[in-house]
Design a protein around this motif. Structure first.
Motif, PDB file in Angstrom:
ATOM      1  N   THR A 212      -1.149  11.190 -66.184  1.00  0.00           N
ATOM      2  CA  THR A 212      -0.228  11.742 -65.193  1.00  0.00           C
ATOM      3  C   THR A 212       0.513  10.632 -64.481  1.00  0.00           C
ATOM      4  OG1 THR A 212      -1.937  11.771 -63.501  1.00  0.00           O
ATOM      5  CG2 THR A 212      -1.665  13.784 -64.807  1.00  0.00           C
TER       6      THR A 212
ATOM      7  N   LEU B 188       1.321  10.654 -61.268  1.00  0.00           N
ATOM      8  CA  LEU B 188       0.833  10.531 -59.902  1.00  0.00           C
ATOM      9  C   LEU B 188      -0.501  11.250 -59.808  1.00  0.00           C
ATOM     10  CD1 LEU B 188       1.666   9.529 -57.056  1.00  0.00           C
ATOM     11  CD2 LEU B 188       2.680  11.752 -56.679  1.00  0.00           C
TER      12      LEU B 188
ATOM     13  N   SER C  46      -3.797  13.190 -58.034  1.00  0.00           N
ATOM     14  CA  SER C  46      -3.838  14.393 -57.207  1.00  0.00           C
ATOM     15  C   SER C  46      -3.757  14.086 -55.721  1.00  0.00           C
ATOM     16  CB  SER C  46      -5.099  15.199 -57.507  1.00  0.00           C
ATOM     17  OG  SER C  46      -6.258  14.426 -57.240  1.00  0.00           O
TER      18      SER C  46
ATOM     19  N   LEU D 183      -0.101  13.038 -54.965  1.00  0.00           N
ATOM     20  CA  LEU D 183       0.756  14.223 -55.031  1.00  0.00           C
ATOM     21  C   LEU D 183       0.584  15.089 -53.786  1.00  0.00           C
ATOM     22  CD1 LEU D 183       2.747  15.887 -56.678  1.00  0.00           C
ATOM     23  CD2 LEU D 183       0.794  16.999 -57.780  1.00  0.00           C
TER      24      LEU D 183
ATOM     25  N   THR E  78       2.009  13.361 -50.506  1.00  0.00           N
ATOM     26  CA  THR E  78       3.480  13.292 -50.454  1.00  0.00           C
ATOM     27  C   THR E  78       4.078  14.627 -50.067  1.00  0.00           C
ATOM     28  OG1 THR E  78       3.671  13.714 -52.837  1.00  0.00           O
ATOM     29  CG2 THR E  78       3.718  11.407 -52.117  1.00  0.00           C
ATOM     30  N   GLN E  79       3.377  15.704 -50.337  1.00  0.00           N
ATOM     31  CA  GLN E  79       3.887  17.032 -50.013  1.00  0.00           C
ATOM     32  C   GLN E  79       3.462  17.531 -48.634  1.00  0.00           C
ATOM     33  OE1 GLN E  79       2.486  19.421 -53.268  1.00  0.00           O
ATOM     34  NE2 GLN E  79       4.005  18.621 -54.681  1.00  0.00           N
TER      35      GLN E  79
END
Length: 147
Positions: free
Chosen positions: A121, A123, A125, A128, A131-132
């Motif tokens: 992947t 990025l 988990s 990810l 960042t959100q």
């Protein structure tokens, strides 16, 4: 002169987290912000001890996490620089622990992945998720490309 802020960096001992640590140290030097290195741990899913032949009775995952954090900081930055960094060890999900500590911080810094089995992947988990959902700006320090 304005008050300085606080930079939170996730450190789990992995190479990406070490890159994030170095980036955060340089950024803190530029901005005058304090630096807080965070490691989190959580117990594996129920029943994990049945799969392990012999878990020592004195096994202390919190102490182990604190030692990993301390050793990584000393090895990468030297004892004197490591002593100037706030060290935080938390129990729980890594992404949530980092977001909790990032409340009120000027910046959250993570590597592009930590210790996990999903190397394909782009990025991890934790990266990810933060960042959100992080309460402050986030920097994800990516790995180096081959020359």
């Amino acid at each position: 002169m304005a008050d300085t802020g606080r930079i939170v960096v996730g450190v789990d001992g992995s190479a990406p987290s070490v890159r994030a640590l170095h980036w955060a140290v340089r950024q803190a030097a530029l901005t005058g912000d304090s630096l807080e290195a965070v490691i989190s741990w959580e117990y594996p899913a129920a029943g994990w001890t049945a799969m392990v032949a012999a878990v020592p009775t004195d096994f202390d995952p919190e102490k182990l996490a604190a030692q990993i954090l301390e050793d990584t900081l000393k090895q990468e930055l030297g004892p004197e620089a490591a002593a100037g960094i706030t060290k935080t060890v938390l129990i729980g999900n890594a992404a949530q622990a980092l977001m909790d500590r990032a409340e009120g911080a000027s910046l959250l810094v993570v590597g592009d992945r930590g210790y996990s089995g999903f190397k394909a992947t782009l990025l991890g988990s934790v990266g990810l998720h933060v960042t959100q959902h992080a309460p402050c700006p986030v920097v994800v320090v990516r790995g180096r490309t081959a020359d």
